[in-house]
Design an enzyme around this catalytic site. Sequence first.
Site, mmCIF file in Angstrom:
data_model
loop_
_atom_site.group_PDB
_atom_site.id
_atom_site.type_symbol
_atom_site.label_atom_id
_atom_site.label_comp_id
_atom_site.label_asym_id
_atom_site.label_seq_id
_atom_site.Cartn_x
_atom_site.Cartn_y
_atom_site.Cartn_z
ATOM 1 C CB THR A 109 38.641 37.607 34.661
ATOM 2 O OG1 THR A 109 37.212 36.924 34.861
ATOM 3 C CG2 THR A 109 38.956 36.933 33.542
ATOM 4 C CG ASP B 93 29.746 38.388 36.535
ATOM 5 O OD1 ASP B 93 30.157 38.390 34.914
ATOM 6 O OD2 ASP B 93 30.423 37.814 37.097
ATOM 7 C CB THR C 170 24.040 48.257 30.723
ATOM 8 O OG1 THR C 170 22.968 46.992 31.482
ATOM 9 C CG2 THR C 170 23.959 48.172 29.191
#
Length: 343
Positions: free
Chosen positions: A13, A91, A161
Amino acid sequence: MTKKILLIYTGGTIGMTATANGYAPQKEAFHQLLHSMPGLNADVMPEWDIIDMDPLLDSANMTAHEWNKIGGMIADHYEAYDGFVVLHGTDTMAYTASALSFMLENCRKPVVLTGAQIPLCEVRSDARDNLLTAMLIAGEGVVKEVCLYFGGSLLRGNRATKFSSDGLIAFISPNYPLLAEAGISIKYNTSALLKPQRGPFRLRRMDDVPIGVLKIFPGIQFELFEAIMTEKLRGIVIETFGAGNIPGSGTALLPIIRRAYANGTVLTVCSQCPQGAVALGAYETSTALKNAGAVSGYDITTEAAVTKLYYLFSCGFDTDSVKHLMESNLRGEMTRRDASEEK
């Protein structure tokens, strides 16, 4: 002496621009934005160069092949730069950070992964702070490991995470303290930093190892997964309830685990709970896994468990060695005694 860092742009992004089909990576447009960005060439900033992965990717398309390409870029330029910043989609950033932490053996330079939830080209974007601060951290050289900077926090790469799909605080480190916090100044938590590894730096490339992840849920029919437990499956990460618990005391899963064990598959147990650790045998519902030869991932993240399996099998270790090392701390990925200290 001015430090020099290398930006490695992989896609994601942070460098995307609007197209007729939605946001997509645009190398030339992103480079122009960087060179016109206020502050990037300020006196306090390190000198920098940029190279691009080809092709640029949405991070959902990252595989072991791309981890090798990124690792190769760092290895090829390791001696020429004081630090590295990897620009990456959010992601799978935690997977890549974990993978690089194992692949870059004896790394004694900062490798900082960062990205953005909003592209740099937008008026309101988190990309500027993430990029500038990651570059400063890479240039300062206090941290000598693979880490992830996002939203004001510096995390160990293999402890991170993804926490939010749309929040600007996108990553957490649930079982390990922050390496640094960036407020008015960057404050390092020196006691949490990884001790520099000994020996010459080298890159261990990842093989395309067949690995699976199985998430336990109420009412799961284990027999539906029996077909995947073939000799081709080298490792599997099983996400259990709580401290390692599975339904029905493991009676339905036990034959499958035994088949996997006979095939040489390494089964690593992680918890679905972001915080806390697996304790196989603490409850009756986890004893079956322990007795069947499963190994405990303790407080390791699923991202780190998966990439650690890739790494250990790529090193050529036999099954027993992989099982032992999956329960050992190699790069600060779990709260366990270091493998080098174990007898």
